[in-house]
Design a protein around this motif. Structure first.
Motif, short mmCIF file in Angstrom:
data_model
loop_
_atom_site.label_atom_id
_atom_site.label_comp_id
_atom_site.label_asym_id
_atom_site.label_seq_id
_atom_site.Cartn_x
_atom_site.Cartn_y
_atom_site.Cartn_z
N HIS A 167 4.16 100.49 108.25
CA HIS A 167 3.66 101.55 109.14
C HIS A 167 2.16 101.77 108.94
N ALA A 168 1.71 101.75 107.70
CA ALA A 168 0.29 101.96 107.42
C ALA A 168 -0.56 100.84 108.01
N LEU A 169 -0.12 99.59 107.87
CA LEU A 169 -0.89 98.48 108.42
C LEU A 169 -0.89 98.50 109.94
N ASN A 170 0.24 98.87 110.55
CA ASN A 170 0.27 98.99 112.01
C ASN A 170 -0.65 100.10 112.49
N THR A 171 -0.72 101.18 111.74
CA THR A 171 -1.57 102.31 112.13
C THR A 171 -3.04 101.97 111.98
N ALA A 172 -3.40 101.22 110.95
CA ALA A 172 -4.81 100.92 110.68
C ALA A 172 -5.32 99.69 111.42
N SER A 173 -4.43 98.95 112.06
CA SER A 173 -4.83 97.69 112.69
C SER A 173 -5.40 97.90 114.09
N PRO A 174 -6.61 97.43 114.34
CA PRO A 174 -7.14 97.51 115.71
C PRO A 174 -6.47 96.46 116.59
N ALA A 175 -6.35 96.75 117.87
CA ALA A 175 -5.71 95.81 118.80
C ALA A 175 -6.72 94.87 119.45
N VAL A 176 -8.00 95.24 119.40
CA VAL A 176 -9.03 94.44 120.06
C VAL A 176 -10.23 94.27 119.15
N LYS A 177 -11.03 93.28 119.47
CA LYS A 177 -12.32 93.08 118.81
C LYS A 177 -13.36 92.86 119.91
#
Length: 133
Positions: free
Chosen positions: A44-54
């Motif tokens: 959950h923490a990695l999904n929350t902190a992960s950006p979807a775009v660059k």
């Protein structure tokens, strides 16, 4: 597989055993701090902190054009792991494992620098999405 992927993301100078030890001890500290199973919290923490775009900068007609590009799922998780690791460097704690565990708990609680960085990346992508190609 998830913990081994995280270990691969934390790999430094080919020292896989050290990376695996960091991940396992981080899970142990997370369990000690939260008193719940650590793997769902980590996911959950990695999904929350992960950006979807660059944002990618390209030369077009002699000028730089910034355009957003979507991450793949693997890139997304790797970016999240690096965001959590970068945010944990400012935390208090003696070891990397303890700092990572505290950072993971902070992300789940919602007060974290990694979440702010993700929102900033998404805002930049929204601003640059209508750039002429």
């Amino acid at each position: 597989p998830f913990s081994s992927f995280l270990a691969s993301s934390l790999l430094n100078h080919g020292k896989r055993a050290r990376a695996v030890r960091i991940v396992s001890r981080t899970l142990l500290y997370t369990h000690a701090l939260a008193r719940v199973p650590p793997l769902p919290i980590l996911r959950h923490a990695l999904n929350t902190a992960s950006p979807a775009v660059k944002c990618i900068s390209q030369k077009r007609s002699g000028r730089d054009v910034v355009r957003p590009a979507a991450f793949t799922e693997k890139q997304n998780m790797r970016a999240g792991a690096h965001a959590v690791l970068a945010a944990s460097k400012n935390n208090s704690g003696k070891t990397v494992e303890e700092r990572l565990a505290r950072e993971i708990i902070a992300i789940v609680n919602g007060d974290n620098k990694a979440i702010a960085d993700k929102e900033l990346a998404h805002k930049q992508a929204m601003v640059n999405r209508y750039v002429q190609h």
